[in-house]
Enzyme design. Structure first.
Site, PDB file in Angstrom:
ATOM      1  N   TYR A 421      45.621  42.521  42.166  1.00 30.73           N
ATOM      2  CA  TYR A 421      44.347  42.465  41.447  1.00 30.73           C
ATOM      3  C   TYR A 421      43.400  41.499  42.155  1.00 30.73           C
ATOM      4  O   TYR A 421      43.823  40.608  42.896  1.00 30.73           O
ATOM      5  CB  TYR A 421      44.539  42.074  39.979  1.00 30.73           C
ATOM      6  CG  TYR A 421      44.763  40.596  39.716  1.00 30.73           C
ATOM      7  CD1 TYR A 421      43.691  39.758  39.426  1.00 30.73           C
ATOM      8  CD2 TYR A 421      46.042  40.042  39.746  1.00 30.73           C
ATOM      9  CE1 TYR A 421      43.882  38.405  39.174  1.00 30.73           C
ATOM     10  CE2 TYR A 421      46.249  38.692  39.491  1.00 30.73           C
ATOM     11  CZ  TYR A 421      45.157  37.878  39.205  1.00 30.73           C
ATOM     12  OH  TYR A 421      45.361  36.538  38.964  1.00 30.73           O
ATOM     13  N   CYS A 422      42.093  41.698  41.930  1.00 28.89           N
ATOM     14  CA  CYS A 422      41.049  40.829  42.496  1.00 28.89           C
ATOM     15  C   CYS A 422      39.989  40.632  41.430  1.00 28.89           C
ATOM     16  O   CYS A 422      40.309  40.510  40.247  1.00 28.89           O
ATOM     17  CB  CYS A 422      40.479  41.438  43.778  1.00 28.89           C
ATOM     18  SG  CYS A 422      39.661  43.038  43.532  1.00 28.89           S
ATOM     19  N   GLY A 423      38.725  40.604  41.807  1.00 23.35           N
ATOM     20  CA  GLY A 423      37.666  40.449  40.819  1.00 23.35           C
ATOM     21  C   GLY A 423      37.338  41.734  40.090  1.00 23.35           C
ATOM     22  O   GLY A 423      37.063  41.740  38.891  1.00 23.35           O
TER      23      GLY A 423
END
Length: 471
Positions: A421-423
């Site tokens: 996951y990231c932003g």
């Protein structure tokens, strides 16, 4: 009418260049031109002006300069700072030197800090009095930010930060609040810490709202500007060298050639070849060519290609629609990726109809991730930057910034399911596709990622705290 002053924005790079001149005299110059110069030639024709030169405020790090293309096409001089760092012929400008463009005058101001050679250009219009009305600040002053002094490295950061303080507080601010500010970058560029949304400002506005212009001693400024500085994108150091030497002349962005599935597959087998799948993260997850890296064609596309892909590699491209082919070629051209091997004609439809192998990428909603996060065979991988991670993360997540994932694969277990996951899911899809390319069979992207996790009010953990926080 006489004064010509037009700003041209490059989405993605957030790079701003300018056409400046006098249409009555029929003359103009280009300030900080991008590499694909046809837009300037077309605007010059529309405005009925002749381009008589280009001006470089400094040696750029985030895009390939178009000054050499203009010189080759129009036989016009390049103006720039007096420095030995340029390895090509140019008309050197020292403090106070002027470039006359009809009734418009551009005067050089040496404003080192972002780079040692940096100049800004005051603009005067004889119809608007004897004082300047604006300043082309290059990468010295932006809306709500200033140019970062750390890109040269090699221990030069503190010295450049001191020079930046002098340029801002002793050269630019004394020019007066009424002066308009025309920067080289807007929001989205990594040439500052956090550039504001406005592409034009005034010295007065920046004096009021720009955190870098808060009253500080030189020592306090140096400490502030160098603290919590995000890591510069990997391609910046390379482009510094390209622009210092002078970019090779190409004439125009390369034409990406269409390849049949068979021809594409043959090219894939060649050494030193990389597949960039520029489709959306959801389309990529549904089915893609084995070994492809998903860097979706959104505004951040060129920046992440620069971070992740070796420019010496031969590039094969997959796009959502053939309308995207030209945009991909232009974006790659602007950051110096010239080794384009071709694109898959008719996209994934032709690939699947040819009965060729497909890979899929798992996708979980944040609710599904929350359900699986404590399972022993699941690793949650946060691929955001360090500064983002420090603001909070999903409980139990490991952290490797996506740009450093490839050199840290030994920290991960191939027998685990890796949920990235990231932003927003964009960088997470880059990471998941890279893991899959390197033999991690069970990789899962989280569309929406941190933004969706917070929107769903799921628990958050902070590095300095052991307890969980509900939002």
């Amino acid at each position: 009418m006489a004064l010509v002053l037009e700003q041209i924005n490059v989405e993605g790079l957030a790079q701003l260049s300018y056409i400046v001149g006098d249409d009555k005299a029929g003359l103009a110059v280009i300030i900080d031109p991008r590499r694909d110069i046809d837009i300037y030639l077309q605007r010059a024709r529309d405005l009925r002006v002749k381009i008589i030169g280009s001006i470089e405020t400094h040696i750029h790090a985030d895009f390939v300069s178009g000054s050499h293309e203009l010189k080759a096409r129009m036989n016009v001089p390049i103006y720039g700072a007096k420095t030995d760092n340029y390895q090509f012929e140019l008309n050197q400008l020292q403090e106070g030197d002027e470039v006359k463009v009809g009734t418009v005058t551009l005067r050089a101001v040496h404003t080192p800090g972002h780079t040692p050679e940096h100049i800004s250009m005051l603009i005067y219009d004889s119809k608007q009095g004897k004082e300047p009305f604006g300043l082309f600040t290059g990468d010295t002053l932006f809306n709500l930010d200033v140019g970062r002094p750390d890109l040269l490295g090699g221990g030069s950061e503190k010295q450049l930060a001191k020079q930046l303080y002098h340029s801002l507080f002793e050269k630019i601010l004394p020019l007066g609040d009424r002066l308009e500010v025309y920067p080289c970058h807007g929001a989205g560029s990594s040439c500052g810490k956090s550039i504001g949304d406005r592409r034009q400002s005034t010295i007065g506005n920046e004096r009021l709202f720009n955190p870098a212009l808060k009253e500080r001693s030189p020592e306090e400024f140096v400490e502030w500007i160098l603290s919590e500085m995000p890591e510069p994108p990997r391609h910046y150091a390379r482009l510094k060298k390209v622009n210092g030497k002078g970019a090779p002349i190409k004439g125009c962005p390369p034409t990406l050639q269409p390849l049949t599935p068979t021809a594409f597959q043959e090219k894939m087998q060649e050494e030193n070849t990389v597949i960039i799948d520029a489709r959306s993260i959801l389309a990529f997850g549904g089915g893609h060519i084995p070994g492809a890296i998903n860097i979706a064609l959104r505004p951040q596309f060129p920046n992440w290609v620069g971070w992740m892909i070796d420019p010496e590699k031969s590039l094969l491209v997959v796009v959502e629609s053939e309308r995207d082919v030209q945009l991909v070629a232009e974006q790659l051209f602007r950051i110096g990726y010239d080794n384009l091997a071709g694109y898959l004609h008719d996209g994934m439809t032709s690939w699947q109809n040819a009965g060729l192998p497909l890979k899929h990428l798992g996708e979980w909603t944040v609710q599904e991730l929350n359900q699986h996060k404590d399972e022993p065979n699941v690793t949650i991988l946060d691929v955001r930057g360090d500064d983002e991670y420090q603001q909070g993360y999903i409980p139990g997540a490991e952290h490797i910034f996506v740009a450093h994932l490839e050199e840290n694969l030994d920290q991960l277990d191939k027998n685990q399911a890796i949920a990235t996951y990231c932003g927003s899911g964009y960088r997470a899809s880059i990471a998941a596709s890279l893991l899959q390319k390197h033999g991690f069979e069970t990789t899962i992207n989280i569309p929406g990622s941190w933004k969706a996790w917070k929107a769903a009010k799921l628990p958050i953990q902070h590095p300095e705290k052991s307890e969980l926080v509900s939002v």
